[in-house]
Motif scaffolding. Sequence first.
Motif, PDB file in Angstrom:
ATOM      1  N   UNK A 233      34.301 -74.861  56.172  1.00 20.47           N
ATOM      2  CA  UNK A 233      33.324 -75.254  54.972  1.00 20.47           C
ATOM      3  C   UNK A 233      33.248 -73.919  54.242  1.00 20.47           C
ATOM      4  N   UNK A 234      33.854 -73.933  52.936  1.00 21.47           N
ATOM      5  CA  UNK A 234      33.558 -72.643  51.934  1.00 21.47           C
ATOM      6  C   UNK A 234      32.198 -72.957  51.317  1.00 21.47           C
ATOM      7  N   UNK A 235      31.247 -71.880  51.313  1.00 21.45           N
ATOM      8  CA  UNK A 235      30.153 -71.963  50.516  1.00 21.45           C
ATOM      9  C   UNK A 235      30.275 -70.547  49.615  1.00 21.45           C
ATOM     10  N   UNK A 236      30.519 -70.907  48.443  1.00 21.25           N
ATOM     11  CA  UNK A 236      30.468 -69.835  47.267  1.00 21.25           C
ATOM     12  C   UNK A 236      29.413 -70.054  46.242  1.00 21.25           C
ATOM     13  N   UNK A 237      29.104 -68.658  46.068  1.00 20.81           N
ATOM     14  CA  UNK A 237      27.939 -68.537  45.113  1.00 20.81           C
ATOM     15  C   UNK A 237      28.181 -67.678  43.988  1.00 20.81           C
ATOM     16  N   UNK A 238      27.914 -68.015  42.546  1.00 16.80           N
ATOM     17  CA  UNK A 238      27.863 -67.368  41.423  1.00 16.80           C
ATOM     18  C   UNK A 238      26.563 -66.896  41.032  1.00 16.80           C
ATOM     19  N   UNK A 239      26.413 -65.538  40.704  1.00 18.70           N
ATOM     20  CA  UNK A 239      25.343 -65.027  40.257  1.00 18.70           C
ATOM     21  C   UNK A 239      25.617 -63.914  39.226  1.00 18.70           C
ATOM     22  N   UNK A 240      24.638 -63.446  38.238  1.00 23.69           N
ATOM     23  CA  UNK A 240      24.846 -62.327  37.315  1.00 23.69           C
ATOM     24  C   UNK A 240      24.831 -60.836  38.165  1.00 23.69           C
ATOM     25  N   UNK A 241      24.460 -60.953  39.487  1.00 24.73           N
ATOM     26  CA  UNK A 241      24.458 -59.687  40.167  1.00 24.73           C
ATOM     27  C   UNK A 241      25.339 -59.699  41.257  1.00 24.73           C
ATOM     28  N   UNK A 242      26.401 -58.847  41.649  1.00 21.50           N
ATOM     29  CA  UNK A 242      27.413 -59.222  42.830  1.00 21.50           C
ATOM     30  C   UNK A 242      26.827 -59.051  44.009  1.00 21.50           C
TER      31      UNK A 242
ATOM     32  N   UNK B 164      24.989 -65.922  49.562  1.00 17.86           N
ATOM     33  CA  UNK B 164      25.992 -66.433  50.197  1.00 17.86           C
ATOM     34  C   UNK B 164      25.700 -66.320  51.566  1.00 17.86           C
ATOM     35  N   UNK B 165      25.599 -65.274  52.234  1.00 16.46           N
ATOM     36  CA  UNK B 165      25.310 -64.893  53.819  1.00 16.46           C
ATOM     37  C   UNK B 165      23.766 -65.538  54.110  1.00 16.46           C
ATOM     38  N   UNK B 166      22.960 -65.530  53.640  1.00 18.43           N
ATOM     39  CA  UNK B 166      21.698 -65.949  53.837  1.00 18.43           C
ATOM     40  C   UNK B 166      21.763 -67.359  54.210  1.00 18.43           C
ATOM     41  N   UNK B 167      22.271 -68.273  52.987  1.00 16.31           N
ATOM     42  CA  UNK B 167      22.606 -69.623  53.156  1.00 16.31           C
ATOM     43  C   UNK B 167      23.224 -70.010  54.413  1.00 16.31           C
ATOM     44  N   UNK B 168      24.346 -69.366  54.607  1.00 15.63           N
ATOM     45  CA  UNK B 168      24.864 -69.723  55.842  1.00 15.63           C
ATOM     46  C   UNK B 168      24.300 -69.467  57.233  1.00 15.63           C
ATOM     47  N   UNK B 169      23.589 -68.266  57.059  1.00 20.92           N
ATOM     48  CA  UNK B 169      22.628 -67.974  58.346  1.00 20.92           C
ATOM     49  C   UNK B 169      21.607 -69.035  58.460  1.00 20.92           C
TER      50      UNK B 169
END
Length: 239
Positions: free
Chosen positions: A117-126, A133-138
């Motif tokens: 499963x790929x979890x992609x996150x878009x935000x104004x700050x890299x 992304x990492x916290x959501x997966x954890x």
Amino acid sequence: MEETISLQDIFRTIRKRAVMIISLTVLSIIVAAIISFYVLTPIYQASTQILVNQQKTDQQIQTTEIQTNLQLINTYNVIIKSPAILSKVIERLDLEMTTSQLANQITVSNAQNSQVVDVSVQDELAFRAVDIANTTAQVFQEQIQVLMKVDNVNILSPALLPEDPSPVKPNKMLNIAIATVLGLMIGVGLAFLLEYLDTTVKTESDVEELLQLPIIGLVSPIDDKDLVQTSPEVRKLRK
């Protein structure tokens, strides 16, 4: 014959209004460049991968278990973006946004018949996109054991922050290319509109079309110098 005349009219109109068409195209390019480079906010993307697979002590995986994991992925895709997961992500990262706003920044997908499963996150700050992304997966890995009473989720590839991150939005070159095409279309369309609205008589063909009568003769323009040189009487009259 009509087709040839029609094509001649088209090229004549474009040539006649070339300055206007080019000006509108250049103006569109300038506006698109200003908006893309100075107005639109750059958006960065970070992705992490989650593996859905039941751990087996005998190192054997049954086909039925793989099918079960594949069926669970659709459920997991919904759970990942649920308030139960995202509220904890917001709390851990101290984000100033609602779960709905965070859900709009997250995209969950997986290839057909794939347990990844790929979890992609878009935000104004890299860096914030990487953290989310990492916290959501954890959080998902931890909470799925409580929500589903299963332990078949592993983080396969965490999101990493590159040294020189490049935004995924806006696509500046694409915006400029679209603006170029739109500028040309608007310029050409306006040129033909002005030509259609212009009802002044300029050529012999305009006269023939207006009067519905054939042209039997033309009067060529005579220059004043030629007239003076060939007509002594006119020279006397002017004196």
